[in-house]
Design a protein around this motif. Structure first.
Motif, PDB file in Angstrom:
ATOM      1  N   ALA A 101       0.854  -1.178   0.000  1.00  0.00           N
ATOM      2  CA  ALA A 101       0.000   0.000   0.000  1.00  0.00           C
ATOM      3  C   ALA A 101       0.895   1.235   0.000  1.00  0.00           C
ATOM      4  O   ALA A 101       1.998   1.211   0.548  1.00  0.00           O
ATOM      5  N   PHE A 102       0.397   2.309  -0.616  1.00  0.00           N
ATOM      6  CA  PHE A 102       1.127   3.567  -0.665  1.00  0.00           C
ATOM      7  C   PHE A 102       0.129   4.694  -0.876  1.00  0.00           C
ATOM      8  O   PHE A 102      -1.007   4.466  -1.289  1.00  0.00           O
ATOM      9  N   LEU A 103       0.545   5.903  -0.550  1.00  0.00           N
ATOM     10  CA  LEU A 103      -0.326   7.057  -0.741  1.00  0.00           C
ATOM     11  C   LEU A 103      -0.276   7.532  -2.191  1.00  0.00           C
ATOM     12  O   LEU A 103       0.794   7.689  -2.762  1.00  0.00           O
ATOM     13  N   TRP A 104      -1.453   7.781  -2.747  1.00  0.00           N
ATOM     14  CA  TRP A 104      -1.601   8.344  -4.092  1.00  0.00           C
ATOM     15  C   TRP A 104      -2.519   9.544  -3.903  1.00  0.00           C
ATOM     16  O   TRP A 104      -3.729   9.389  -3.769  1.00  0.00           O
ATOM     17  N   ALA A 139       0.895  -4.475   2.677  1.00  0.00           N
ATOM     18  CA  ALA A 139      -0.524  -4.336   3.027  1.00  0.00           C
ATOM     19  C   ALA A 139      -0.928  -5.465   3.960  1.00  0.00           C
ATOM     20  O   ALA A 139      -0.503  -6.607   3.803  1.00  0.00           O
ATOM     21  N   ASP A 173       8.560   4.555   0.616  1.00  0.00           N
ATOM     22  CA  ASP A 173       7.219   5.126   0.457  1.00  0.00           C
ATOM     23  C   ASP A 173       6.113   4.086   0.410  1.00  0.00           C
ATOM     24  O   ASP A 173       4.938   4.434   0.251  1.00  0.00           O
ATOM     25  N   VAL A 174       6.465   2.805   0.505  1.00  0.00           N
ATOM     26  CA  VAL A 174       5.447   1.750   0.454  1.00  0.00           C
ATOM     27  C   VAL A 174       5.532   0.902   1.723  1.00  0.00           C
ATOM     28  O   VAL A 174       6.552   0.884   2.411  1.00  0.00           O
ATOM     29  N   ARG A 175       4.414   0.240   2.011  1.00  0.00           N
ATOM     30  CA  ARG A 175       4.402  -0.690   3.138  1.00  0.00           C
ATOM     31  C   ARG A 175       3.646  -1.932   2.719  1.00  0.00           C
ATOM     32  O   ARG A 175       2.772  -1.883   1.839  1.00  0.00           O
ATOM     33  N   THR A 183      -6.821  -1.508  -7.059  1.00  0.00           N
ATOM     34  CA  THR A 183      -6.696  -0.093  -6.678  1.00  0.00           C
ATOM     35  C   THR A 183      -8.034   0.554  -6.352  1.00  0.00           C
ATOM     36  O   THR A 183      -8.075   1.737  -6.023  1.00  0.00           O
ATOM     37  N   SER A 229      -5.432   9.377  -1.150  1.00  0.00           N
ATOM     38  CA  SER A 229      -5.935   8.013  -1.012  1.00  0.00           C
ATOM     39  C   SER A 229      -4.804   7.016  -0.829  1.00  0.00           C
ATOM     40  O   SER A 229      -3.702   7.214  -1.346  1.00  0.00           O
ATOM     41  N   GLU A 230      -5.094   5.951  -0.106  1.00  0.00           N
ATOM     42  CA  GLU A 230      -4.143   4.849  -0.027  1.00  0.00           C
ATOM     43  C   GLU A 230      -4.516   3.849  -1.107  1.00  0.00           C
ATOM     44  O   GLU A 230      -5.682   3.485  -1.252  1.00  0.00           O
ATOM     45  N   ARG A 234      -3.514   0.148  -3.221  1.00  0.00           N
ATOM     46  CA  ARG A 234      -2.825  -1.138  -3.126  1.00  0.00           C
ATOM     47  C   ARG A 234      -2.379  -1.593  -4.501  1.00  0.00           C
ATOM     48  O   ARG A 234      -3.026  -1.312  -5.504  1.00  0.00           O
TER      49      ARG A 234
END
Length: 68
Positions: free
Chosen positions: A12-15, A65, A61-63, A45, A18-19, A21
């Motif tokens: 998951a990351f911020l766009w 999910a 910047d990602v984690r 997504t 919004s988060e 996936r």
């Protein structure tokens, strides 16, 4: 994010605000400058994208999910 991401992991990351996936398609670069290529498709997504595509981001910047 630690460098333990592997191809196929869901992340998951911020766009914007919004988060989003996606699925890890590739991890590359030297330690301290690692990048992750994330495959995005409308289903994973929440239709943030209209068609399958990829995005490359710094690994920080990602984690990974967590399953809901």
């Amino acid at each position: 994010m630690s460098d333990d991401l592997k191809v196929g992991d869901v992340v998951a990351f911020l766009w914007g605000v919004s988060e989003v996936r996606g699925t890890v398609a590739e991890v590359y670069g030297q330690k301290g400058h690692r990048q992750v290529v994330i495959a995005l498709d409308p289903d994973t997504t929440g239709y943030v994208v209209d068609e399958p595509t990829t995005v490359s981001l710094p690994i920080e910047d990602v984690r990974r999910a967590v399953a809901a």
